[in-house]
Write a protein that holds these residues in place. Structure first.
Motif, short mmCIF file in Angstrom:
data_model
loop_
_atom_site.label_atom_id
_atom_site.label_comp_id
_atom_site.label_asym_id
_atom_site.label_seq_id
_atom_site.Cartn_x
_atom_site.Cartn_y
_atom_site.Cartn_z
N UNK A 1 1.05 -1.43 -0.10
CA UNK A 1 0.26 -0.28 0.11
C UNK A 1 0.50 1.29 0.04
N UNK A 2 1.68 1.00 0.44
CA UNK A 2 2.72 2.46 0.94
C UNK A 2 3.36 2.50 -0.46
N UNK A 3 4.05 1.63 -0.72
CA UNK A 3 4.74 1.31 -2.49
C UNK A 3 3.51 2.15 -3.51
N UNK A 4 2.26 1.63 -3.57
CA UNK A 4 0.87 2.37 -4.26
C UNK A 4 1.23 4.51 -3.89
N UNK A 5 0.47 4.35 -2.79
CA UNK A 5 1.02 5.70 -2.88
C UNK A 5 2.42 6.50 -3.14
N UNK A 6 3.56 5.66 -3.38
CA UNK A 6 4.23 5.87 -3.67
C UNK A 6 4.54 6.72 -4.96
N UNK A 7 4.23 5.58 -6.16
CA UNK A 7 3.80 6.23 -7.30
C UNK A 7 2.22 6.98 -7.70
N UNK A 8 1.86 7.61 -6.92
CA UNK A 8 0.74 8.31 -6.74
C UNK A 8 2.00 9.93 -6.86
N UNK A 9 2.71 9.36 -6.22
CA UNK A 9 3.06 10.87 -6.13
C UNK A 9 3.39 11.99 -6.99
N UNK A 10 3.51 11.22 -8.93
CA UNK A 10 4.38 11.74 -9.30
C UNK A 10 5.30 11.91 -9.89
N UNK A 11 6.33 10.61 -9.79
CA UNK A 11 8.02 10.87 -9.89
C UNK A 11 8.58 11.58 -10.85
N UNK A 12 9.29 12.54 -10.84
CA UNK A 12 9.80 13.49 -12.10
C UNK A 12 11.11 11.45 -12.78
N UNK A 13 11.52 11.67 -12.04
CA UNK A 13 12.53 10.33 -11.83
C UNK A 13 11.93 9.30 -12.38
N UNK A 14 12.13 8.27 -14.00
CA UNK A 14 11.66 7.20 -14.29
C UNK A 14 12.33 6.55 -13.80
N UNK A 15 13.53 6.60 -13.21
CA UNK A 15 14.14 5.02 -12.79
C UNK A 15 13.95 4.75 -11.36
N UNK A 16 13.70 6.09 -10.63
CA UNK A 16 12.76 5.54 -9.58
C UNK A 16 11.53 5.24 -8.81
N UNK A 17 10.41 5.77 -10.30
CA UNK A 17 9.78 5.43 -10.08
C UNK A 17 9.30 3.63 -10.57
N UNK A 18 10.31 3.26 -11.76
CA UNK A 18 10.57 2.00 -11.76
C UNK A 18 10.44 1.36 -10.71
#
Length: 157
Positions: A113-130
């Motif tokens: 669930x925390x990871x899902x929340x993290x994905x919703x933050x709109x990261x600019x860094x594609x590697x980080x969101x990957x």
């Protein structure tokens, strides 16, 4: 702890020590906690007094008391008295390992669930969101396996 078809006491205690090493190295718990779990899985009779456990695993009563409180608080071991007796006995819960799996499942699910929340933050860094997506996918796969394991426990003996 003797059986015409089972291990002798020395073999059983060697196995208990391997359980203690595993619990210590893999779960970060004190070796005595693993010794108690190992002993309560294998002892005969299955219910033991604190004195019997302490003597079997070579522990002091003080350190045993602390670990028994931990194991009873997380409901892997139950504490009880037999009717008409004052003696306190301990026994591993019949569903102890199912409880361990359910606890791990809940923890992994919460992290998913925390990871899902993290994905919703709109990261600019594609590697980080990957990396976050990878964590979420791995946790989802593990959660599915653990959920299946708790629904259909292996009954093979």
């Amino acid at each position: 702890m003797t059986s015409p078809h089972g291990p002798d006491r020395e073999q059983a205690l060697e196995w208990v020590e391997r359980v203690a090493t595993f619990v210590s190295e893999e779960w970060g718990l004190a070796p005595i906690t693993g010794r108690v779990l190992g002993w309560l899985m294998a002892c005969d009779p299955p219910e033991q007094t604190a004195g019997e456990i302490a003597e079997a695993i070579g522990a002091s009563r003080a350190s045993l008391t602390t670990n028994m409180q931990l194991l009873t608080s997380i409901r892997l071991v139950r504490r009880f008295r037999k009717p008409g007796e004052r003696t306190v006995y301990y026994q591993i819960e019949d569903d102890a390992w199912s409880k361990v799996l359910q606890q791990k499942l809940a923890a992994f699910s919460a992290f998913g669930d925390l990871a899902e929340e993290g994905l919703k933050l709109g990261w600019k860094d594609e590697a980080g969101s990957a990396r976050i997506r990878s964590a979420r996918a791995s946790i989802a796969a593990l959660t599915a396996v653990l959920a299946q394991a708790t629904e259909t426990p292996d009954r093979k003996e």
